[in-house]
Design a protein around this motif. Structure first.
Motif, PDB file in Angstrom:
ATOM      1  N   ASP A  40       0.840  -1.201   0.000  1.00  0.00           N
ATOM      2  CA  ASP A  40       0.000   0.000   0.000  1.00  0.00           C
ATOM      3  C   ASP A  40       0.874   1.251   0.000  1.00  0.00           C
ATOM      4  O   ASP A  40       1.072   1.901   1.030  1.00  0.00           O
ATOM      5  N   VAL A  41       1.405   1.557  -1.170  1.00  0.00           N
ATOM      6  CA  VAL A  41       2.240   2.739  -1.368  1.00  0.00           C
ATOM      7  C   VAL A  41       1.370   3.851  -1.948  1.00  0.00           C
ATOM      8  O   VAL A  41       0.696   3.665  -2.967  1.00  0.00           O
ATOM      9  N   TYR A  42       1.378   5.015  -1.303  1.00  0.00           N
ATOM     10  CA  TYR A  42       0.544   6.126  -1.746  1.00  0.00           C
ATOM     11  C   TYR A  42       1.299   6.924  -2.800  1.00  0.00           C
ATOM     12  O   TYR A  42       2.383   7.433  -2.558  1.00  0.00           O
ATOM     13  N   ASP A  43       0.707   7.048  -3.977  1.00  0.00           N
ATOM     14  CA  ASP A  43       1.286   7.869  -5.035  1.00  0.00           C
ATOM     15  C   ASP A  43       0.151   8.497  -5.839  1.00  0.00           C
ATOM     16  O   ASP A  43      -1.017   8.451  -5.438  1.00  0.00           O
ATOM     17  N   TYR A  44       0.467   9.099  -6.964  1.00  0.00           N
ATOM     18  CA  TYR A  44      -0.551   9.792  -7.758  1.00  0.00           C
ATOM     19  C   TYR A  44      -1.629   8.834  -8.228  1.00  0.00           C
ATOM     20  O   TYR A  44      -2.815   9.172  -8.247  1.00  0.00           O
ATOM     21  N   ASP A  45      -1.230   7.613  -8.620  1.00  0.00           N
ATOM     22  CA  ASP A  45      -2.215   6.625  -9.053  1.00  0.00           C
ATOM     23  C   ASP A  45      -3.169   6.274  -7.915  1.00  0.00           C
ATOM     24  O   ASP A  45      -4.384   6.172  -8.115  1.00  0.00           O
ATOM     25  N   TYR A  46      -2.621   6.075  -6.733  1.00  0.00           N
ATOM     26  CA  TYR A  46      -3.440   5.731  -5.562  1.00  0.00           C
ATOM     27  C   TYR A  46      -4.441   6.853  -5.288  1.00  0.00           C
ATOM     28  O   TYR A  46      -5.627   6.608  -5.049  1.00  0.00           O
ATOM     29  N   MET A  47      -3.959   8.081  -5.349  1.00  0.00           N
ATOM     30  CA  MET A  47      -4.822   9.224  -5.105  1.00  0.00           C
ATOM     31  C   MET A  47      -5.910   9.326  -6.172  1.00  0.00           C
ATOM     32  O   MET A  47      -7.077   9.635  -5.878  1.00  0.00           O
ATOM     33  N   THR A  48      -5.561   9.036  -7.428  1.00  0.00           N
ATOM     34  CA  THR A  48      -6.511   9.143  -8.522  1.00  0.00           C
ATOM     35  C   THR A  48      -7.723   8.250  -8.312  1.00  0.00           C
ATOM     36  O   THR A  48      -8.854   8.627  -8.629  1.00  0.00           O
ATOM     37  N   TRP A  49      -7.483   7.044  -7.767  1.00  0.00           N
ATOM     38  CA  TRP A  49      -8.579   6.088  -7.609  1.00  0.00           C
ATOM     39  C   TRP A  49      -9.223   6.140  -6.232  1.00  0.00           C
ATOM     40  O   TRP A  49     -10.114   5.342  -5.934  1.00  0.00           O
TER      41      TRP A  49
END
Length: 271
Positions: A40-49
């Motif tokens: 569970d690494v938070y990045d732009y993709d994680y934020m997008t979804w």
């Protein structure tokens, strides 16, 4: 799964902050961290979804750029509570804040060989995409941003808009300035300045992990990024279409209800 799209209180420690700017191998680093056990690494993709996080990210944006109330440790824990690591955007845009909130986390600064090499990759991917949709946005693009669940979304492109406005010279200056700022602000015992070409060795030593028995991952090469960007924009177009469709259905439904509710009255008065 639906609940995962909403913020939760911190349930795992924050262990790694990767503060390199986009196109320095941050996506490959994200995959490497997962292999090393930082799930569970938070990045732009994680934020997008995870659009359920929009309210808190909007607060963070206002705090940083608009003089709004500051984010507290509890705010950050609620926002990032499922994740052991933060990579790329938003990490590089909120690096100072995150490194202060989580002094226990180790810091990784991804770099390229030089600013010219970084700009070559950035201009072929993010710059190209942002220029197309932000520099001279069409009415459709403006509408898509209007119906986006997070209206301040474009402020994530603080760096990207700078590239669009000023081009290569100012962009490369931003890259160098960002790297020097991280080196100055982060204690050396917490910081690894690292090029993904160096592979597992320095990263595993810094994070105190054993070197995996597999090749270092390489993802989102130039064509991969371009394909992904087209896919995301298709999704946004569909989102705008369905938003318009259901808004129309709602308005038509309300109109039909009002029509039939007022029908007896209109018959009496002869309308």
């Amino acid at each position: 799964m639906a609940d995962e799209k909403k913020p939760v209180k911190r349930v795992v420690p924050m262990e790694v902050l990767v503060l390199g700017v986009s196109r320095t191998g941050t996506s490959s680093t994200r995959e490497a961290l997962k292999i090393l056990g930082f799930r569970d690494v938070y990045d732009y993709d994680y934020m997008t979804w995870h659009w359920g996080h929009a309210e808190l990210w909007s607060k963070a944006i206002r705090a940083k750029w608009e003089g709004g109330p500051p984010m507290t440790r509890d705010d950050w824990d609620t926002l990032l509570g499922r994740c052991r690591a933060v990579v790329d955007n938003p990490a590089n845009l909120f690096g100072k804040e995150l490194s202060e909130v989580y002094p226990e986390a180790k810091i990784v600064l991804n770099v390229r060989d030089n600013a010219d090499q970084w700009w070559k990759s950035f201009s072929a991917t993010i710059f190209k995409n942002v220029s197309q949709h932000y520099k001279n946005p069409s009415y459709l693009t403006r509408y898509i941003h209007h119906v986006n669940p997070m209206p301040e979304w474009h402020k994530w492109d603080d760096l990207n808009m700078l590239m669009v406005k000023y081009g290569a010279t100012q962009g490369k200056h931003y890259y160098d300035e960002h790297n020097e700022r991280v080196k100055k602000e982060v204690p050396t015992d917490r910081l690894l300045v690292w090029n993904v070409k160096q592979g597992w060795g320095p990263l595993c030593k810094h994070l105190e992990r054993d070197v995996p028995d597999q090749d270092f991952p390489h993802v989102y090469e130039t064509k991969d990024y371009q394909d992904k960007a087209q896919y995301v924009w298709r999704l946004l177009y569909w989102m705008a279409f369905w938003h318009t469709f259901w808004s129309g259905v709602f308005v038509a439904g309300v109109g039909a209800i009002l029509y039939f509710m007022t029908l007896p009255v209109r018959r009496v008065i002869g309308i």
